[in-house]
Design an enzyme around this catalytic site. Structure first.
Site, mmCIF file in Angstrom:
data_model
loop_
_atom_site.group_PDB
_atom_site.id
_atom_site.type_symbol
_atom_site.label_atom_id
_atom_site.label_comp_id
_atom_site.label_asym_id
_atom_site.label_seq_id
_atom_site.Cartn_x
_atom_site.Cartn_y
_atom_site.Cartn_z
ATOM 1 N N ASP A 156 0.856 -1.182 0.000
ATOM 2 C CA ASP A 156 0.000 0.000 0.000
ATOM 3 C C ASP A 156 0.893 1.233 0.000
ATOM 4 O O ASP A 156 2.007 1.200 0.539
ATOM 5 C CB ASP A 156 -0.899 0.019 1.242
ATOM 6 C CG ASP A 156 -1.993 -1.031 1.193
ATOM 7 O OD1 ASP A 156 -2.400 -1.426 0.084
ATOM 8 O OD2 ASP A 156 -2.462 -1.444 2.276
ATOM 9 N N ASP A 199 -7.005 -1.386 -4.476
ATOM 10 C CA ASP A 199 -8.080 -1.039 -3.531
ATOM 11 C C ASP A 199 -9.001 0.010 -4.140
ATOM 12 O O ASP A 199 -10.225 -0.065 -4.005
ATOM 13 C CB ASP A 199 -7.495 -0.483 -2.229
ATOM 14 C CG ASP A 199 -6.643 -1.466 -1.470
ATOM 15 O OD1 ASP A 199 -6.859 -2.690 -1.611
ATOM 16 O OD2 ASP A 199 -5.747 -1.024 -0.725
#
Length: 190
Positions: free
Chosen positions: A128, A144
């Site tokens: 991330d 995401d």
């Protein structure tokens, strides 16, 4: 479409769902490229400011599911994700109506799911890096974003379909009322 067989008509009505898999593939490629760049250039520095006070690129290895949840149940989540990706792909290819909004939503959900699944299988975690720290406490990635945007488009599609169905039902009821009223005209059966 004169001169076409029922199968050709059905195929034309469904569109070309395999083309939407190219949208999914593009999402996977962009996601994986962005994660590769983060691992190559951001892992050593941790975080860089992109827009002061608003956006940073922050390297994070997420061993859980969405926004770091389910860290202790990684395999259960991976099995659930795999089943969901396969189910959505089958739905897109075989059953989804030829609606662009619906197809975009499914393609983005598939692409995002596959992008994160690649990380989970190959790395044991998801990379991330998008850190909108001014408005959001979680760090996330392109995959995401694809899943969330796809889900939002799915909600929009569902609302629009419901409104369309309600309008069609109202029109049908209005036509039935008009037909019923025509039988009550003076001079009718008494």
């Amino acid at each position: 479409m004169s001169g076409t067989t029922p199968n050709e008509k059905r195929s034309h009505q469904r569109g070309r769902p395999w083309l939407w898999l190219l949208v999914s593939l593009a999402a996977v490629v962009v996601d994986q490229l962005s994660k590769w760049l983060c691992a190559a250039y951001l892992k050593t520095v941790g975080s860089i400011t992109v827009i002061p006070g608003f956006l940073k690129f922050t390297y994070l290895e997420n061993t859980g599911a969405a926004f770091g949840s389910f860290t202790e149940h990684r395999w259960v989540f991976m099995i659930f994700s795999t089943v969901a990706i396969v189910a959505v792909t089958i739905y897109l290819l075989l059953f989804a109506e030829n609606n662009r909004l619906l197809r975009w939503s499914l393609a983005l959900i598939i692409g995002g799911g596959v992008g994160n699944m690649i990380d989970r299988i190959s790395l044991g975690y998801v990379i991330d890096f998008l850190d909108f720290h001014a408005i959001w406490q979680y760090i996330f990635n392109i995959a995401d974003s694809c899943v969330c945007v796809g889900a939002g488009l799915m909600v929009l599609y569902s609302i629009l379909a419901l409104v369309q169905e309600m309008k069609a039902a109202e029109a049908k009821n209005a036509a039935a009322d008009d037909e019923h009223d025509a039988g009550d005209e003076p001079g009718g059966d008494a």
